[in-house]
Write a protein that holds these residues in place. Structure first.
Motif, PDB file in Angstrom:
ATOM      1  N   UNK A 368       0.829  -1.395   0.059  1.00 39.26           N
ATOM      2  CA  UNK A 368       0.124   0.039   0.178  1.00 39.26           C
ATOM      3  C   UNK A 368       0.771   1.195   0.010  1.00 39.26           C
ATOM      4  N   UNK A 369       2.030   1.149  -0.327  1.00 38.09           N
ATOM      5  CA  UNK A 369       2.977   2.290  -0.430  1.00 38.09           C
ATOM      6  C   UNK A 369       3.211   2.402  -1.793  1.00 38.09           C
ATOM      7  N   UNK A 370       3.577   3.644  -2.422  1.00 38.55           N
ATOM      8  CA  UNK A 370       4.259   3.929  -3.611  1.00 38.55           C
ATOM      9  C   UNK A 370       5.688   3.875  -3.696  1.00 38.55           C
ATOM     10  N   UNK A 371       6.049   4.035  -4.873  1.00 39.46           N
ATOM     11  CA  UNK A 371       7.522   4.027  -4.991  1.00 39.46           C
ATOM     12  C   UNK A 371       7.839   5.591  -5.541  1.00 39.46           C
ATOM     13  N   UNK A 372       8.863   6.147  -4.843  1.00 40.03           N
ATOM     14  CA  UNK A 372       9.159   7.463  -5.002  1.00 40.03           C
ATOM     15  C   UNK A 372      10.744   7.383  -4.567  1.00 40.03           C
ATOM     16  N   UNK A 373      11.460   8.027  -5.872  1.00 42.18           N
ATOM     17  CA  UNK A 373      12.810   8.132  -5.582  1.00 42.18           C
ATOM     18  C   UNK A 373      13.767   7.750  -6.592  1.00 42.18           C
ATOM     19  N   UNK A 405      15.574  14.934  -6.613  1.00 39.08           N
ATOM     20  CA  UNK A 405      16.091  14.936  -7.903  1.00 39.08           C
ATOM     21  C   UNK A 405      17.234  16.231  -7.692  1.00 39.08           C
ATOM     22  N   UNK A 406      16.735  17.286  -6.786  1.00 39.71           N
ATOM     23  CA  UNK A 406      17.730  18.266  -6.634  1.00 39.71           C
ATOM     24  C   UNK A 406      18.708  17.895  -5.510  1.00 39.71           C
ATOM     25  N   UNK A 407      18.856  16.772  -5.080  1.00 44.54           N
ATOM     26  CA  UNK A 407      19.578  16.233  -4.110  1.00 44.54           C
ATOM     27  C   UNK A 407      19.499  17.128  -2.763  1.00 44.54           C
ATOM     28  N   UNK A 408      18.429  17.696  -2.486  1.00 44.17           N
ATOM     29  CA  UNK A 408      17.992  18.263  -1.492  1.00 44.17           C
ATOM     30  C   UNK A 408      17.695  17.260  -0.091  1.00 44.17           C
ATOM     31  N   UNK A 409      17.790  17.766   1.047  1.00 40.86           N
ATOM     32  CA  UNK A 409      17.200  17.112   2.252  1.00 40.86           C
ATOM     33  C   UNK A 409      15.700  16.885   1.968  1.00 40.86           C
ATOM     34  N   UNK A 410      15.175  15.917   2.034  1.00 35.92           N
ATOM     35  CA  UNK A 410      13.774  15.655   1.718  1.00 35.92           C
ATOM     36  C   UNK A 410      13.086  15.645   2.837  1.00 35.92           C
ATOM     37  N   UNK A 411      11.751  16.111   2.741  1.00 36.33           N
ATOM     38  CA  UNK A 411      10.691  16.592   3.771  1.00 36.33           C
ATOM     39  C   UNK A 411      10.286  15.320   4.673  1.00 36.33           C
ATOM     40  N   UNK A 412      10.432  14.199   4.148  1.00 36.66           N
ATOM     41  CA  UNK A 412      10.310  12.772   4.869  1.00 36.66           C
ATOM     42  C   UNK A 412      11.358  12.108   4.445  1.00 36.66           C
ATOM     43  N   UNK A 413      11.442  10.979   5.218  1.00 30.24           N
ATOM     44  CA  UNK A 413      12.288   9.818   5.204  1.00 30.24           C
ATOM     45  C   UNK A 413      12.060   8.872   3.924  1.00 30.24           C
ATOM     46  N   UNK A 414      12.743   8.982   2.952  1.00 31.13           N
ATOM     47  CA  UNK A 414      12.378   8.353   1.719  1.00 31.13           C
ATOM     48  C   UNK A 414      12.499   6.664   1.720  1.00 31.13           C
ATOM     49  N   UNK A 415      12.953   6.135   2.727  1.00 28.32           N
ATOM     50  CA  UNK A 415      13.482   4.822   2.756  1.00 28.32           C
ATOM     51  C   UNK A 415      12.052   3.939   2.523  1.00 28.32           C
ATOM     52  N   UNK A 416      11.150   4.316   3.338  1.00 32.43           N
ATOM     53  CA  UNK A 416       9.972   3.159   2.952  1.00 32.43           C
ATOM     54  C   UNK A 416       9.349   3.479   1.485  1.00 32.43           C
ATOM     55  N   UNK A 417       9.777   4.416   0.656  1.00 33.85           N
ATOM     56  CA  UNK A 417       9.265   4.465  -0.383  1.00 33.85           C
ATOM     57  C   UNK A 417      10.077   4.094  -1.650  1.00 33.85           C
ATOM     58  N   UNK A 418      11.302   3.499  -1.278  1.00 30.79           N
ATOM     59  CA  UNK A 418      12.295   3.335  -2.312  1.00 30.79           C
ATOM     60  C   UNK A 418      11.813   2.053  -3.145  1.00 30.79           C
ATOM     61  N   UNK A 419      12.201   2.054  -4.516  1.00 31.34           N
ATOM     62  CA  UNK A 419      11.750   1.020  -5.198  1.00 31.34           C
ATOM     63  C   UNK A 419      12.643  -0.176  -5.018  1.00 31.34           C
TER      64      UNK A 419
END
Length: 423
Positions: A368-373, A405-419
């Motif tokens: 139930x999670x997307x892939x983002x990253x 994409x801009x290699x900025x600090x992301x608003x959320x931890x992206x690990x759960x959405x990693x492909x």
């Protein structure tokens, strides 16, 4: 969304594949950030699920779809052609690998992990949608009146159990009696005995117009949209190319895949075998005005009724059957009797022939999670698999992928959405 001081092409060229709500929001964020964005879709703007969804910003939906309570319902999913959750018998074996992963995500530790990641997106989603609509001068397309989940004859014990479950998950919810429900929405049936009132939830009177507003702003900033079928992605060092309509080659510095339910074969070309399935969602759009000020979902009937600018949208059934099987009209038609029971004075004399049937494909992953990253290929990124919450998560997903994409600090931890979680 940072207004940015860069000229439009300071960051180079960007290709975005897929012009649903997630792709549109992402294309706008990236164009605004300073990329020169070309957006491709095999059909038109928001031709799929993005125009036909229930219009509900469903931030109360913090629980993954992989729920152990579904296990005893599996036989009925195969037998009942009009049930709220159905697997087409001929498609069952094709969907079996997906459902095995789905079962794994019913484990308590997986449900907890996935629920926290869903909640993290939900907590940011309406704020980001307000931001993007303000930028598009379309604030009127988001109504923040909350939503109702109504019960008919359930025991108070059962209703309170649902109420506590949402409360413990941090959802803003109030428990209402039938009388209190009808004070909010007088047109609802007297048979409704209780309701959960989700106070921090929104809806739109026209999800398609949200897509149009974003597309118009994207193009006004210099973004390019073309109707074209993307067949192949080719990584060529620091360049990314796509073949469109079979043979035409288009190159750019970076690429973002946001093709929803059609993302799987393109992700495979990048070396990612993603367990993506298309949930076939149905609606029946009725011309009658529901006399509601907010969406109303039924706990017993498993549908949602949303007041819209051009009438009332009845939605809620789910079918697994792939991308190629034709629509099952009965799955849309079966929604009207439920609407008649909940809103008898609105739909008493309505017929399905008055309305318009629709079917669209929700891109769903078993957790139930997307892939983002990022992908394993340099300069190629993904944002798809948003299941029932594409509209809800579109703006926050656009912000997150732009930060990535801009290699900025992301608003959320992206690990759960990693492909990479499916490797």
């Amino acid at each position: 969304m940072d207004s940015g001081n860069s000229s439009v092409d300071d960051l180079g060229e960007m290709t975005v594949i897929g012009a649903g709500i997630v792709g549109l929001a992402s294309a706008l964020y990236l164009q605004r950030a300073g990329f020169k964005v070309s957006l491709f879709d095999k059909e038109a703007i928001a031709a799929g699920a993005s125009q036909g969804n229930a219009g509900h910003f469903a931030t109360e939906q913090v629980f993954p779809l992989a729920n152990p309570s579904l296990l005893h319902q599996l036989p009925w999913m195969l037998i009942d052609p009009l049930g709220p959750f159905r697997i087409r018998p001929r498609y069952f074996y094709r969907a079996l690998p997906w459902f095995m992963r789905f079962l794994f995500n019913m484990l308590p530790e997986r449900r907890t992990h996935n629920s926290l990641a869903i909640k993290a997106l939900n907590e940011q989603s309406i704020h980001e949608m307000k931001e993007i609509l303000a930028f598009c001068d379309s604030e009127e397309l988001l109504h923040l009146n909350g939503s109702l989940l109504v019960f008919e004859g359930n025991s108070l014990e059962e209703v309170e159990r649902e109420w506590r479950m949402y409360q413990e998950a941090g959802v803003n919810v109030e428990l209402l009696t039938g009388k209190q429900v009808r004070e909010l929405e007088p047109s609802l049936s007297d048979k409704i005995t209780h309701s959960l009132f989700f106070t921090q939830v929104g809806h739109t009177p026209d999800p398609y117009q949200i897509c149009v507003a974003i597309a118009d702003k994207f193009k006004a900033l210099g973004g390019i949209f073309k109707v074209a079928q993307v067949d192949t992605i080719i990584a060529e060092g620091e360049c990314v190319s796509v073949l469109i309509d079979g043979d035409m080659k288009v190159s750019s510095n970076k690429l973002l895949l946001t093709a929803g339910a059609w993302s799987k074969p393109l992700a495979k070309q990048l070396g990612h075998h993603v367990p993506l399935e298309a949930e076939r969602g149905y609606h029946l759009m009725m011309p009658q005005k529901a006399k509601l000020s907010r969406p109303v979902a039924s706990y017993n009937r498993k549908l949602i009724i949303t007041p819209m600018a051009k009438g009332t949208r009845l939605a809620g059934t789910v079918e697994f059957g792939g991308l190629d099987a034709p629509m099952s009209p009965g799955r849309a038609d079966c929604l009207l009797p439920h609407a008649k029971a909940l809103l008898p004075n609105v739909f008493e004399h309505a017929n399905v022939e008055d309305g318009t049937r629709w079917m669209g494909f929700r891109p769903s992953l078993p957790d139930s999670l997307p892939v983002i990253g990022k992908t394993m290929v340099d300069n190629i990124y993904v944002s798809f698999g948003h299941q029932h919450l594409g509209l809800t998560w579109s703006a926050i997903s656009a912000k997150l992928i732009t930060e990535t994409i801009l290699n900025e600090k992301t608003t959320l931890d992206m690990a759960p959405y990693s492909i990479g979680r499916f490797s």
